[in-house]
Design a protein around this motif. Structure first.
Motif, PDB file in Angstrom:
ATOM      1  N   MET A   1      48.703  46.184  50.393  1.00 13.05           N
ATOM      2  CA  MET A   1      47.337  45.677  51.159  1.00 13.05           C
ATOM      3  C   MET A   1      47.016  46.604  52.165  1.00 13.05           C
ATOM      4  N   LYS A   2      47.837  47.165  52.865  1.00 17.10           N
ATOM      5  CA  LYS A   2      47.409  48.341  53.879  1.00 17.10           C
ATOM      6  C   LYS A   2      46.557  49.250  53.085  1.00 17.10           C
ATOM      7  N   ALA A   3      46.938  50.118  52.021  1.00 24.75           N
ATOM      8  CA  ALA A   3      46.418  51.124  51.455  1.00 24.75           C
ATOM      9  C   ALA A   3      45.030  50.397  51.086  1.00 24.75           C
ATOM     10  N   LEU A   4      45.009  49.191  50.487  1.00 23.29           N
ATOM     11  CA  LEU A   4      43.515  48.728  50.166  1.00 23.29           C
ATOM     12  C   LEU A   4      42.791  48.525  51.671  1.00 23.29           C
ATOM     13  N   ALA A   5      43.161  48.235  52.551  1.00 15.38           N
ATOM     14  CA  ALA A   5      42.465  47.917  53.815  1.00 15.38           C
ATOM     15  C   ALA A   5      42.124  49.394  54.314  1.00 15.38           C
ATOM     16  N   ARG A   6      42.732  50.413  54.189  1.00 18.19           N
ATOM     17  CA  ARG A   6      42.265  51.804  54.413  1.00 18.19           C
ATOM     18  C   ARG A   6      41.026  52.087  53.466  1.00 18.19           C
ATOM     19  N   VAL A   7      40.806  51.661  52.225  1.00 19.45           N
ATOM     20  CA  VAL A   7      39.667  51.807  51.421  1.00 19.45           C
ATOM     21  C   VAL A   7      38.436  51.193  51.822  1.00 19.45           C
ATOM     22  N   VAL A  39      30.137  40.364  46.488  1.00 16.40           N
ATOM     23  CA  VAL A  39      31.340  39.571  46.463  1.00 16.40           C
ATOM     24  C   VAL A  39      32.080  39.368  45.104  1.00 16.40           C
ATOM     25  N   GLY A  40      33.253  39.488  45.078  1.00 14.43           N
ATOM     26  CA  GLY A  40      33.874  39.353  43.440  1.00 14.43           C
ATOM     27  C   GLY A  40      35.558  39.515  43.886  1.00 14.43           C
ATOM     28  N   TYR A  41      35.792  40.453  42.948  1.00 13.13           N
ATOM     29  CA  TYR A  41      37.515  41.038  43.097  1.00 13.13           C
ATOM     30  C   TYR A  41      37.806  42.440  43.123  1.00 13.13           C
ATOM     31  N   VAL A  42      38.934  42.917  43.491  1.00  6.89           N
ATOM     32  CA  VAL A  42      39.217  44.080  43.474  1.00  6.89           C
ATOM     33  C   VAL A  42      40.526  44.309  42.829  1.00  6.89           C
ATOM     34  N   SER A  54      45.624  42.465  42.367  1.00  6.75           N
ATOM     35  CA  SER A  54      44.347  42.128  42.459  1.00  6.75           C
ATOM     36  C   SER A  54      43.936  40.985  43.437  1.00  6.75           C
ATOM     37  N   VAL A  55      42.798  41.314  44.260  1.00  5.38           N
ATOM     38  CA  VAL A  55      42.382  40.316  45.154  1.00  5.38           C
ATOM     39  C   VAL A  55      41.074  39.857  45.011  1.00  5.38           C
ATOM     40  N   SER A  56      40.954  38.351  44.814  1.00  9.43           N
ATOM     41  CA  SER A  56      39.631  37.692  44.820  1.00  9.43           C
ATOM     42  C   SER A  56      38.968  37.279  45.879  1.00  9.43           C
ATOM     43  N   ARG A  57      37.807  37.122  45.707  1.00 10.24           N
ATOM     44  CA  ARG A  57      36.813  36.636  47.009  1.00 10.24           C
ATOM     45  C   ARG A  57      36.782  37.913  48.029  1.00 10.24           C
ATOM     46  N   THR A  82      51.112  46.193  36.381  1.00 13.20           N
ATOM     47  CA  THR A  82      52.056  44.962  36.727  1.00 13.20           C
ATOM     48  C   THR A  82      51.502  44.539  38.045  1.00 13.20           C
ATOM     49  N   ARG A  83      51.041  43.252  38.126  1.00 15.54           N
ATOM     50  CA  ARG A  83      50.527  42.927  39.337  1.00 15.54           C
ATOM     51  C   ARG A  83      51.732  42.454  40.254  1.00 15.54           C
TER      52      ARG A  83
END
Length: 85
Positions: A1-7, A39-42, A54-57, A82-83
């Protein structure tokens, strides 16, 4: 989640740095969103070890490439990773 937050914060160096599972610099991100609201998912995964999340909303940050949630081809090319929790 930290890496995604940087994006999401605009620090998109390919996708936020090394993979937290294998340590390789091969993270990939795909925002699949509604074209007007963004708005959607990543989907966020490592192209080497094929672990990710995968993260929704979520709202896609401005300036980040997006794919339409209405287009079934938006997930074309995304590996069956693999999630992780």
């Amino acid at each position: 989640m930290k890496a995604l937050a940087r994006v999401a914060e605009g620090n998109d160096e390919v996708a936020g740095g090394p993979c937290p599972v294998c340590g390789r610099d091969c993270l990939e991100v795909r925002y699949i969103v509604n074209d007007s609201s963004r708005v959607g998912y990543v989907l966020f995964w490592c192209g080497v070890c094929l672990h990710g999340i995968s993260v929704s909303r979520v709202r896609a940050p401005e300036g980040v490439a997006t794919w339409s949630i209405d287009d079934p081809a938006s997930v074309a090319g995304v590996p069956d990773f693999t999630r992780d929790d």
